[in-house]
Scaffold this motif. Structure first.
Motif, PDB file in Angstrom:
ATOM      1  N   TYR A 213       0.831  -1.201   0.000  1.00 42.25           N
ATOM      2  CA  TYR A 213       0.000   0.000   0.000  1.00 42.25           C
ATOM      3  C   TYR A 213       0.866   1.252   0.000  1.00 42.25           C
ATOM      4  O   TYR A 213       2.099   1.184  -0.003  1.00 42.25           O
ATOM      5  CB  TYR A 213      -0.972  -0.030   1.198  1.00 42.25           C
ATOM      6  N   TYR A 214       0.208   2.402  -0.003  1.00 42.12           N
ATOM      7  CA  TYR A 214       0.904   3.672  -0.218  1.00 42.12           C
ATOM      8  C   TYR A 214       1.934   3.991   0.865  1.00 42.12           C
ATOM      9  O   TYR A 214       2.936   4.648   0.592  1.00 42.12           O
ATOM     10  CB  TYR A 214      -0.118   4.810  -0.337  1.00 42.12           C
ATOM     11  N   ASN A 215       1.694   3.524   2.088  1.00 39.86           N
ATOM     12  CA  ASN A 215       2.663   3.777   3.153  1.00 39.86           C
ATOM     13  C   ASN A 215       3.899   2.892   3.031  1.00 39.86           C
ATOM     14  O   ASN A 215       4.836   3.014   3.825  1.00 39.86           O
ATOM     15  CB  ASN A 215       2.015   3.598   4.530  1.00 39.86           C
ATOM     16  N   ASP A 216       3.926   1.997   2.044  1.00 41.78           N
ATOM     17  CA  ASP A 216       5.089   1.140   1.814  1.00 41.78           C
ATOM     18  C   ASP A 216       5.995   1.657   0.703  1.00 41.78           C
ATOM     19  O   ASP A 216       7.142   1.215   0.586  1.00 41.78           O
ATOM     20  CB  ASP A 216       4.636  -0.280   1.448  1.00 41.78           C
ATOM     21  N   VAL A 217       5.501   2.569  -0.099  1.00 43.08           N
ATOM     22  CA  VAL A 217       6.242   3.023  -1.283  1.00 43.08           C
ATOM     23  C   VAL A 217       7.592   3.629  -0.910  1.00 43.08           C
ATOM     24  O   VAL A 217       8.589   3.436  -1.628  1.00 43.08           O
ATOM     25  CB  VAL A 217       5.393   4.035  -2.088  1.00 43.08           C
ATOM     26  N   ASP A 218       7.662   4.335   0.223  1.00 44.77           N
ATOM     27  CA  ASP A 218       8.934   4.941   0.634  1.00 44.77           C
ATOM     28  C   ASP A 218      10.018   3.884   0.832  1.00 44.77           C
ATOM     29  O   ASP A 218      11.204   4.154   0.628  1.00 44.77           O
ATOM     30  CB  ASP A 218       8.750   5.740   1.926  1.00 44.77           C
ATOM     31  N   MET A 219       9.634   2.686   1.238  1.00 45.07           N
ATOM     32  CA  MET A 219      10.625   1.618   1.433  1.00 45.07           C
ATOM     33  C   MET A 219      11.245   1.191   0.109  1.00 45.07           C
ATOM     34  O   MET A 219      12.426   0.816   0.060  1.00 45.07           O
ATOM     35  CB  MET A 219       9.980   0.395   2.090  1.00 45.07           C
ATOM     36  N   PHE A 220      10.460   1.237  -0.959  1.00 39.18           N
ATOM     37  CA  PHE A 220      10.944   0.780  -2.257  1.00 39.18           C
ATOM     38  C   PHE A 220      12.168   1.572  -2.721  1.00 39.18           C
ATOM     39  O   PHE A 220      12.999   1.058  -3.469  1.00 39.18           O
ATOM     40  CB  PHE A 220       9.844   0.885  -3.311  1.00 39.18           C
ATOM     41  N   SER A 226      12.833  -4.585  -4.459  1.00 40.54           N
ATOM     42  CA  SER A 226      11.574  -4.040  -3.957  1.00 40.54           C
ATOM     43  C   SER A 226      10.408  -4.808  -4.569  1.00 40.54           C
ATOM     44  O   SER A 226      10.255  -4.853  -5.788  1.00 40.54           O
ATOM     45  CB  SER A 226      11.472  -2.548  -4.289  1.00 40.54           C
ATOM     46  N   TYR A 227       9.599  -5.410  -3.711  1.00 46.52           N
ATOM     47  CA  TYR A 227       8.474  -6.227  -4.152  1.00 46.52           C
ATOM     48  C   TYR A 227       7.154  -5.591  -3.735  1.00 46.52           C
ATOM     49  O   TYR A 227       6.928  -5.324  -2.550  1.00 46.52           O
ATOM     50  CB  TYR A 227       8.539  -7.620  -3.522  1.00 46.52           C
ATOM     51  N   ALA A 228       6.278  -5.367  -4.693  1.00 43.78           N
ATOM     52  CA  ALA A 228       4.887  -5.022  -4.396  1.00 43.78           C
ATOM     53  C   ALA A 228       4.069  -6.298  -4.537  1.00 43.78           C
ATOM     54  O   ALA A 228       4.371  -7.167  -5.368  1.00 43.78           O
ATOM     55  CB  ALA A 228       4.371  -3.965  -5.362  1.00 43.78           C
ATOM     56  N   MET A 229       3.043  -6.418  -3.731  1.00 41.96           N
ATOM     57  CA  MET A 229       2.193  -7.596  -3.793  1.00 41.96           C
ATOM     58  C   MET A 229       1.237  -7.498  -4.981  1.00 41.96           C
ATOM     59  O   MET A 229       0.838  -6.397  -5.384  1.00 41.96           O
ATOM     60  CB  MET A 229       1.407  -7.750  -2.487  1.00 41.96           C
ATOM     61  N   ASP A 234      -2.487  -0.583  -8.518  1.00 41.63           N
ATOM     62  CA  ASP A 234      -1.600  -0.534  -9.681  1.00 41.63           C
ATOM     63  C   ASP A 234      -0.510   0.517  -9.544  1.00 41.63           C
ATOM     64  O   ASP A 234       0.644   0.292  -9.935  1.00 41.63           O
ATOM     65  CB  ASP A 234      -2.410  -0.275 -10.954  1.00 41.63           C
ATOM     66  N   ASP A 235      -0.851   1.686  -8.983  1.00 43.27           N
ATOM     67  CA  ASP A 235       0.154   2.741  -8.877  1.00 43.27           C
ATOM     68  C   ASP A 235       1.202   2.438  -7.812  1.00 43.27           C
ATOM     69  O   ASP A 235       2.292   3.000  -7.834  1.00 43.27           O
ATOM     70  CB  ASP A 235      -0.485   4.119  -8.649  1.00 43.27           C
ATOM     71  N   GLU A 238       3.619  -0.039  -9.658  1.00 45.05           N
ATOM     72  CA  GLU A 238       4.492   0.664 -10.601  1.00 45.05           C
ATOM     73  C   GLU A 238       5.771   1.170  -9.940  1.00 45.05           C
ATOM     74  O   GLU A 238       6.777   1.394 -10.613  1.00 45.05           O
ATOM     75  CB  GLU A 238       3.735   1.832 -11.225  1.00 45.05           C
ATOM     76  N   LYS A 239       5.737   1.346  -8.630  1.00 48.53           N
ATOM     77  CA  LYS A 239       6.894   1.876  -7.907  1.00 48.53           C
ATOM     78  C   LYS A 239       7.913   0.797  -7.546  1.00 48.53           C
ATOM     79  O   LYS A 239       9.038   1.112  -7.154  1.00 48.53           O
ATOM     80  CB  LYS A 239       6.427   2.564  -6.616  1.00 48.53           C
ATOM     81  N   ALA A 240       7.521  -0.472  -7.638  1.00 56.20           N
ATOM     82  CA  ALA A 240       8.399  -1.574  -7.256  1.00 56.20           C
ATOM     83  C   ALA A 240       9.076  -2.192  -8.473  1.00 56.20           C
ATOM     84  O   ALA A 240       8.572  -2.106  -9.596  1.00 56.20           O
ATOM     85  CB  ALA A 240       7.591  -2.638  -6.507  1.00 56.20           C
TER      86      ALA A 240
END
Length: 260
Positions: A213-220, A226-229, A234-235, A238-240
């Motif tokens: 989720y959006y609070n995880d994007v900073d970790m990427f 960097s893995y998104a589930m 979708d957005d 796109e960051k992972a």
């Protein structure tokens, strides 16, 4: 070689019912044998996160309250405390909203002013140490975060109402479809990842993170791996750099099994 692994909890490591699959502990045991540092990163309370990991609780690191508290082996690495006067002033605006429950997330406990059984059941997913009180101004604790459980959805209600006035004072982040988290500007999971990397002298290419989720994007931003589930918006995906299977399909566990 991977030296640091950080994963979000809800929607990521936990299944659709908010549980931690028992298979994970065998994987975690092997990661620790390989001297890989494992950290849980969540909007959840530190004490709740420790409870999630049972017998392994003292062997991992914690990024709690969306980065407001970072703990390593029961030692505080980072703490971000909200200005008390600003908190009390913001509560006046929050009280004007409908269909919400407010949680003040303190260092010692979480505090909320409801005894509704359904809401308390929801709160129990995230807060292990908590107190029900009738006056937030009487809390004697450092407040790390304000969380709002919003039945209408933050996009349509709490975030929409609070962001214009408070965006220059606090950081407001929608952490799930029904939760809005409010904490100090500059505090986030990504900064916490960076702190762990600096403490243990670990590079971005030696770091693996998972989020949904959006609070995880900073970790990427701080991990090559960097893995998104698959269940992420979708957005966020796109960051992972990589995509893991859905949390309901044990996506994190499957990636880690291949790693070990």
């Amino acid at each position: 070689m991977i030296k640091l692994i950080i994963t979000d909890m809800d929607g990521t490591l936990l299944d659709g019912s908010g549980n931690l699959d028992r298979e994970f502990f065998g994987v975690l045991d092997k990661l620790l044998q390989l001297d890989i540092i494992f950290a849980a990163a969540s909007g959840r309370q530190y004490y709740q996160l420790m409870n999630n990991f049972g017998n392994y609780a003292d062997h991992i690191a914690y990024i709690a309250e969306n980065g407001s508290l970072v703990m390593v082996h029961d030692k505080e690495l980072y703490l971000s405390v909200l200005n008390r006067e600003n908190v009390l002033e913001m509560l006046k605006d929050i009280e004007k909203l409908d269909d919400i429950t407010t949680v003040l997330c303190g260092k010692k406990a979480a505090y909320f002013n409801t005894d509704d059984k359904d809401i308390l059941k929801e709160m129990g997913k995230y807060y292990y140490n908590y107190e029900i009180i009738d006056d937030f101004s009487k809390i004697e604790d450092d407040i790390l975060k304000i969380s709002i459980y919003d039945l209408k959805g933050p996009d349509n209600n709490s975030y929409k109402a609070l962001y214009p006035r408070w965006k220059d004072v606090f950081q407001l982040t929608i952490s799930t479809p029904k939760w809005l988290d409010i904490y100090n500007i500059g505090t986030n999971k990504g900064k916490a990842v960076k702190l762990l990397q600096e403490k243990f002298d670990i590079k971005e290419e030696e770091t693996m993170v998972f989020g949904d989720y959006y609070n995880d994007v900073d970790m990427f931003e701080y991990a090559f791996y960097s893995y998104a589930m698959e269940n992420a918006p979708d957005d966020v995906k796109e960051k992972a750099r990589f995509i893991a299977k859905k949390n309901s399909e044990k996506g994190v566990i499957e990636v880690l099994k291949k790693l070990i």
